[in-house]
Scaffold this active site. Sequence first.
Site, PDB file in Angstrom:
ATOM      1  N   GLY A  11      52.758  35.177  49.146  1.00 26.08           N
ATOM      2  CA  GLY A  11      52.198  33.896  48.494  1.00 26.08           C
ATOM      3  C   GLY A  11      51.011  34.202  47.342  1.00 26.08           C
ATOM      4  N   GLY A  12      50.817  35.647  47.227  1.00 30.86           N
ATOM      5  CA  GLY A  12      49.985  35.898  46.104  1.00 30.86           C
ATOM      6  C   GLY A  12      50.467  35.455  44.652  1.00 30.86           C
ATOM      7  N   LYS A  34      52.800  36.585  55.234  1.00 28.67           N
ATOM      8  CA  LYS A  34      51.919  37.112  56.590  1.00 28.67           C
ATOM      9  C   LYS A  34      50.524  36.684  56.454  1.00 28.67           C
ATOM     10  CE  LYS A  34      50.988  41.853  54.974  1.00 28.67           C
ATOM     11  NZ  LYS A  34      50.879  43.326  55.643  1.00 28.67           N
ATOM     12  N   PHE A 113      38.362  45.372  27.290  1.00 29.16           N
ATOM     13  CA  PHE A 113      38.721  46.103  28.799  1.00 29.16           C
ATOM     14  C   PHE A 113      39.287  47.633  28.254  1.00 29.16           C
ATOM     15  CE2 PHE A 113      39.964  44.678  33.026  1.00 29.16           C
ATOM     16  CZ  PHE A 113      38.861  43.816  33.174  1.00 29.16           C
ATOM     17  N   GLN A 233      47.123  54.576  40.563  1.00 24.60           N
ATOM     18  CA  GLN A 233      45.963  54.551  39.763  1.00 24.60           C
ATOM     19  C   GLN A 233      44.790  54.734  40.922  1.00 24.60           C
ATOM     20  OE1 GLN A 233      44.895  50.716  37.581  1.00 24.60           O
ATOM     21  NE2 GLN A 233      45.203  52.235  36.232  1.00 24.60           N
ATOM     22  N   HIS A 235      40.913  53.900  40.503  1.00 23.20           N
ATOM     23  CA  HIS A 235      40.004  53.132  39.629  1.00 23.20           C
ATOM     24  C   HIS A 235      38.630  53.826  39.787  1.00 23.20           C
ATOM     25  CE1 HIS A 235      37.455  50.130  37.983  1.00 23.20           C
ATOM     26  NE2 HIS A 235      38.543  49.187  37.948  1.00 23.20           N
ATOM     27  N   LEU A 245      35.626  47.287  45.035  1.00 28.62           N
ATOM     28  CA  LEU A 245      35.840  47.445  43.457  1.00 28.62           C
ATOM     29  C   LEU A 245      34.628  46.899  42.633  1.00 28.62           C
ATOM     30  CD1 LEU A 245      37.816  48.216  41.116  1.00 28.62           C
ATOM     31  CD2 LEU A 245      38.128  45.986  40.906  1.00 28.62           C
ATOM     32  N   GLU A 248      36.239  46.351  35.961  1.00 25.58           N
ATOM     33  CA  GLU A 248      36.100  47.012  34.663  1.00 25.58           C
ATOM     34  C   GLU A 248      35.120  46.306  33.605  1.00 25.58           C
ATOM     35  OE1 GLU A 248      39.410  49.457  33.885  1.00 25.58           O
ATOM     36  OE2 GLU A 248      39.540  48.666  31.805  1.00 25.58           O
ATOM     37  N   ARG A 281      41.667  54.254  32.482  1.00 26.09           N
ATOM     38  CA  ARG A 281      41.241  54.214  33.878  1.00 26.09           C
ATOM     39  C   ARG A 281      41.527  55.685  33.992  1.00 26.09           C
ATOM     40  NH1 ARG A 281      42.833  48.502  36.760  1.00 26.09           N
ATOM     41  NH2 ARG A 281      41.252  47.571  35.642  1.00 26.09           N
ATOM     42  N   HIS A 346      43.719  52.279  43.833  1.00 24.63           N
ATOM     43  CA  HIS A 346      43.586  50.693  43.445  1.00 24.63           C
ATOM     44  C   HIS A 346      45.040  50.288  43.087  1.00 24.63           C
ATOM     45  CE1 HIS A 346      41.682  47.392  41.382  1.00 24.63           C
ATOM     46  NE2 HIS A 346      42.408  47.698  39.983  1.00 24.63           N
ATOM     47  N   ARG A 381      48.388  52.046  34.208  1.00 24.60           N
ATOM     48  CA  ARG A 381      48.172  50.522  33.979  1.00 24.60           C
ATOM     49  C   ARG A 381      47.142  50.442  33.153  1.00 24.60           C
ATOM     50  NH1 ARG A 381      45.570  46.098  36.325  1.00 24.60           N
ATOM     51  NH2 ARG A 381      44.902  47.214  38.104  1.00 24.60           N
ATOM     52  N   GLY A 383      43.832  47.972  32.342  1.00 26.84           N
ATOM     53  CA  GLY A 383      43.001  46.805  33.176  1.00 26.84           C
ATOM     54  C   GLY A 383      43.411  45.703  32.692  1.00 26.84           C
TER      55      GLY A 383
HETATM   56  C1  LIG Z   1      40.040  44.431  43.912  1.00 24.18           C
HETATM   57  C2  LIG Z   1      41.009  44.417  42.889  1.00 24.18           C
HETATM   58  C3  LIG Z   1      40.840  43.801  41.431  1.00 24.18           C
HETATM   59  C4  LIG Z   1      41.821  43.634  40.765  1.00 24.18           C
HETATM   60  N1  LIG Z   1      41.375  42.927  39.529  1.00 24.18           N
HETATM   61  C5  LIG Z   1      42.548  42.894  38.471  1.00 24.18           C
HETATM   62  C6  LIG Z   1      42.225  42.329  37.132  1.00 24.18           C
HETATM   63  O1  LIG Z   1      41.107  41.696  37.074  1.00 24.18           O
HETATM   64  N2  LIG Z   1      42.962  42.184  36.366  1.00 24.18           N
HETATM   65  C7  LIG Z   1      44.268  42.368  36.674  1.00 24.18           C
HETATM   66  O2  LIG Z   1      45.408  42.443  35.702  1.00 24.18           O
HETATM   67  N3  LIG Z   1      44.671  43.204  37.829  1.00 24.18           N
HETATM   68  C8  LIG Z   1      43.717  43.368  38.649  1.00 24.18           C
HETATM   69  N4  LIG Z   1      43.959  44.033  39.929  1.00 24.18           N
HETATM   70  C9  LIG Z   1      45.518  44.205  40.130  1.00 24.18           C
HETATM   71  C10 LIG Z   1      46.020  42.733  40.677  1.00 24.18           C
HETATM   72  O3  LIG Z   1      45.239  42.011  41.153  1.00 24.18           O
HETATM   73  C11 LIG Z   1      47.149  43.005  41.819  1.00 24.18           C
HETATM   74  O4  LIG Z   1      48.055  44.197  41.183  1.00 24.18           O
HETATM   75  C12 LIG Z   1      47.911  41.673  42.205  1.00 24.18           C
HETATM   76  O5  LIG Z   1      47.034  40.585  42.398  1.00 24.18           O
HETATM   77  C13 LIG Z   1      48.816  41.887  43.247  1.00 24.18           C
HETATM   78  O6  LIG Z   1      49.471  40.612  43.298  1.00 24.18           O
HETATM   79  P1  LIG Z   1      50.727  40.352  44.135  1.00 24.18           P
HETATM   80  O7  LIG Z   1      50.935  38.757  43.912  1.00 24.18           O
HETATM   81  O8  LIG Z   1      51.883  41.259  43.676  1.00 24.18           O
HETATM   82  O9  LIG Z   1      50.185  40.556  45.727  1.00 24.18           O
HETATM   83  P2  LIG Z   1      49.118  40.086  46.623  1.00 24.18           P
HETATM   84  O10 LIG Z   1      48.467  39.191  45.913  1.00 24.18           O
HETATM   85  O11 LIG Z   1      48.818  41.215  47.087  1.00 24.18           O
HETATM   86  O12 LIG Z   1      50.012  39.188  47.523  1.00 24.18           O
HETATM   87  C14 LIG Z   1      50.889  39.944  48.405  1.00 24.18           C
HETATM   88  C15 LIG Z   1      51.421  38.668  49.242  1.00 24.18           C
HETATM   89  O13 LIG Z   1      52.400  39.179  50.158  1.00 24.18           O
HETATM   90  C16 LIG Z   1      52.303  38.827  51.399  1.00 24.18           C
HETATM   91  N5  LIG Z   1      52.918  39.842  52.228  1.00 24.18           N
HETATM   92  C17 LIG Z   1      52.961  41.204  52.197  1.00 24.18           C
HETATM   93  N6  LIG Z   1      53.610  41.674  53.114  1.00 24.18           N
HETATM   94  C18 LIG Z   1      54.263  40.753  53.721  1.00 24.18           C
HETATM   95  C19 LIG Z   1      55.168  40.760  54.851  1.00 24.18           C
HETATM   96  N7  LIG Z   1      55.518  41.831  55.380  1.00 24.18           N
HETATM   97  N8  LIG Z   1      55.564  39.554  55.148  1.00 24.18           N
HETATM   98  C20 LIG Z   1      55.359  38.500  54.563  1.00 24.18           C
HETATM   99  N9  LIG Z   1      54.183  38.371  53.497  1.00 24.18           N
HETATM  100  C21 LIG Z   1      54.023  39.340  53.200  1.00 24.18           C
HETATM  101  C22 LIG Z   1      50.896  38.834  51.467  1.00 24.18           C
HETATM  102  O14 LIG Z   1      50.681  37.827  52.725  1.00 24.18           O
HETATM  103  C23 LIG Z   1      50.541  38.059  50.187  1.00 24.18           C
HETATM  104  O15 LIG Z   1      50.571  36.843  50.353  1.00 24.18           O
HETATM  105  C24 LIG Z   1      43.206  43.979  40.910  1.00 24.18           C
HETATM  106  C25 LIG Z   1      43.365  44.606  42.142  1.00 24.18           C
HETATM  107  C26 LIG Z   1      42.331  45.018  43.182  1.00 24.18           C
HETATM  108  C27 LIG Z   1      42.700  45.555  44.247  1.00 24.18           C
END
Ligand SMILES: Cc1cc2nc3c(=O)[nH]c(=O)nc-3n(C[C@H](O)[C@H](O)[C@H](O)COP(=O)(O)OP(=O)(O)OC[C@H]3O[C@@H](n4cnc5c(N)ncnc54)[C@H](O)[C@@H]3O)c2cc1C
Length: 611
Positions: A11-12, A34, A113, A233, A235, A245, A248, A281, A346, A381, A383
């Site tokens: 749910g990200g 989760k 960036f 990557q 960072h 973090l 950037e 980066r 990162h 990648r 930023g």
């Molecule tokens: C500190 C930080 C700062 C960043 N800043 C930037 C930025 O400014 N700009 C940019 O472009 N990128 C940035 N990034 C990169 C970017 O934020 C991430 O790559 C991105 O948010 C990941 O999103 P996602 O939806 O793929 O995963 P997530 O947001 O990590 O969501 C994963 C989801 O999967 C669920 N999940 C995982 N495993 C399971 C399982 N086994 N069963 C059920 N659910 C599960 C979790 O509960 C969660 O809801 C940053 C990364 C970090 C770490």
Amino acid sequence: MHEHDVIVVGGGGAGLRAAIAASEEGADTAIVSKLHPVRSHTGAAEGGINAALREGDSWQDHAYDTMKGSDFLGDAPAIETLVKDAPEEVINLEHWGMPFSREDDGRVSQRPFGGLSFPRTTYAGAETGHHLLHTMYQQAMKHGIQVYDEWHVSELAVTDHEDPSDRRCHGIVAYDVKTGTVEGFKANRGVILATGGPGQVYEHTTNAVSNTGDGYAMAYRAGVPLEDMEFVQFHPTTLPSTGVLISEGVRGEGGILYNEKGERFMFEHGYANNEGELASRDVVARAELTEVNQGRGVEDEYVHLDMRHLGEERILDRLENILHLAEDFEGVDGLVEPMPVKPGQHYEMGGIETDENGETCIEGLYAAGECACVSVHGSNRLGGNALPELIVFGKRAGHHAAGKDMKEAEITTGYTDECEPGDVDSPVEPGAVDTKSGDVAADGSGELTDPQAVVERTVEHERDRVQTFLDKDEGVQHAAIREDLQDSMTANVNVFRNEEGLKTALEDIREARERYQDVYVDDPSRTFNTDLLHTMETRNLIDLAEAITLGALAREEFRGAHWRQEYQERRDDEWLKHTLLRWNDGTPELFYKPVILEGENKTYEPTVRSY
Ligand SMILES: Cc1cc2nc3c(=O)[nH]c(=O)nc-3n(C[C@H](O)[C@H](O)[C@H](O)COP(=O)(O)OP(=O)(O)OC[C@H]3O[C@@H](n4cnc5c(N)ncnc54)[C@H](O)[C@@H]3O)c2cc1C
């Protein structure tokens, strides 16, 4: 058994966008996660979202910057889809109420960036991800999407065909963290993996404890190739004691890096004579570590990031969160002193191989977000390019899974005629120690094809696995295995790599696998048993560590984030190709497919990459 048309795992940012899109197409959609969606790691994103919105900028420039940043390992159809769709998606977020930072004239602000030729990064203070999640969660609620939060998905329910490309995904199996029951979820149209990154493979990382790469590992065990996993990557600006973090955005606003002698080393030591701190980066991370290795680091460990000259008003307006992080985690007041920073894991450029519609080679199985590899980022990648990837490809995957008629993808998946076999000189036998212990999701017999039976079989299997963990009362605990694995990956598969270190890591990974055969869970309870959950996650970390390291050992060149002591130059003649690893019968199979450099109106010619 639960049943929905489309099931989104995670749910990200990617999961929410995919679920909204599937629901928009009329599909009965559920998110199984989760964590509660707004606790997902996207909430930690600070710096911003790239989109060519302004006069003077163009999708073509954004595409070129991204291709150059990827060190010419990104696929043009994926990159061009990203940069063309990103502006509309950002405007859409604005219409949904995302509180972007703005100029005095009301326009959404954009800042420079690293690696961008135009100030193209939209942001909401230094809390962009937090606002992104909340904005989309509201939309998910509005659409009536069912959320099963605190359900840990442990396996995909796929048919048993021998060739993964003949398989079909019919659902998932999840463990209810609150009650300890294991249940099946049947997906009538599709499953979308949006499970985020695998940062916990490393000891020093910006990623949350929950980022254990579960989606990658589940897809891998089901037979889907993982693509370009060696490109990790690091960072350049993470806090030394915790890996937290420092965005950037600080350098985007004008922050400066200094070594122990007070030299602005990015210029003074010639690492990036044009862009300086705003080089890509990978370039900045290598520069910092070179300074430290050559004796110019502070306390032999880190460098300084200084933002004092930006002034209190600007810092409080645009970077207030950074002040809190530096104060809380290092005891440093960024208004009066420079902040200590060093490179930390990162982001994973590679991932589950998909096409532009998020489809994998298994029918009914999709991936989006950090766990997917379309491939937009290639070997490095930029930023601000991950967040647009979540929303652009999350939406496309949601639409496609729900049955929307979409343009046929140009990117191929699975082992096709274009692929060539690969070879790697591993010092140990990689792969499963015992395939009967559940390390393969399909037995290859081709017998089990009925959707309901496929899900039920996987449920039984996972129930047995959980019970075995709980019944065992002695052995090794996951924490010891995980810690050794993380330490070895941090020591041997980091910014600078060499053959000896990579082989040592493979030996350590093998040892971790063998110890895992004897793993047990000390906590026998069925309620919020984090010991059990972390034990399940540790198996995934082992699989991913191995995929990263095998790819790194096999790739005999220096490209983007992958630097090899023995091969210090990019070798386009031999290595302009994607690494693929698939796990069919429990043994990793390495193969390669060509990079697509032909875009809509031009071919991207690989040039020397300098900043
Ligand atoms: C500190 C930080 C700062 C960043 N800043 C930037 C930025 O400014 N700009 C940019 O472009 N990128 C940035 N990034 C990169 C970017 O934020 C991430 O790559 C991105 O948010 C990941 O999103 P996602 O939806 O793929 O995963 P997530 O947001 O990590 O969501 C994963 C989801 O999967 C669920 N999940 C995982 N495993 C399971 C399982 N086994 N069963 C059920 N659910 C599960 C979790 O509960 C969660 O809801 C940053 C990364 C970090 C770490």
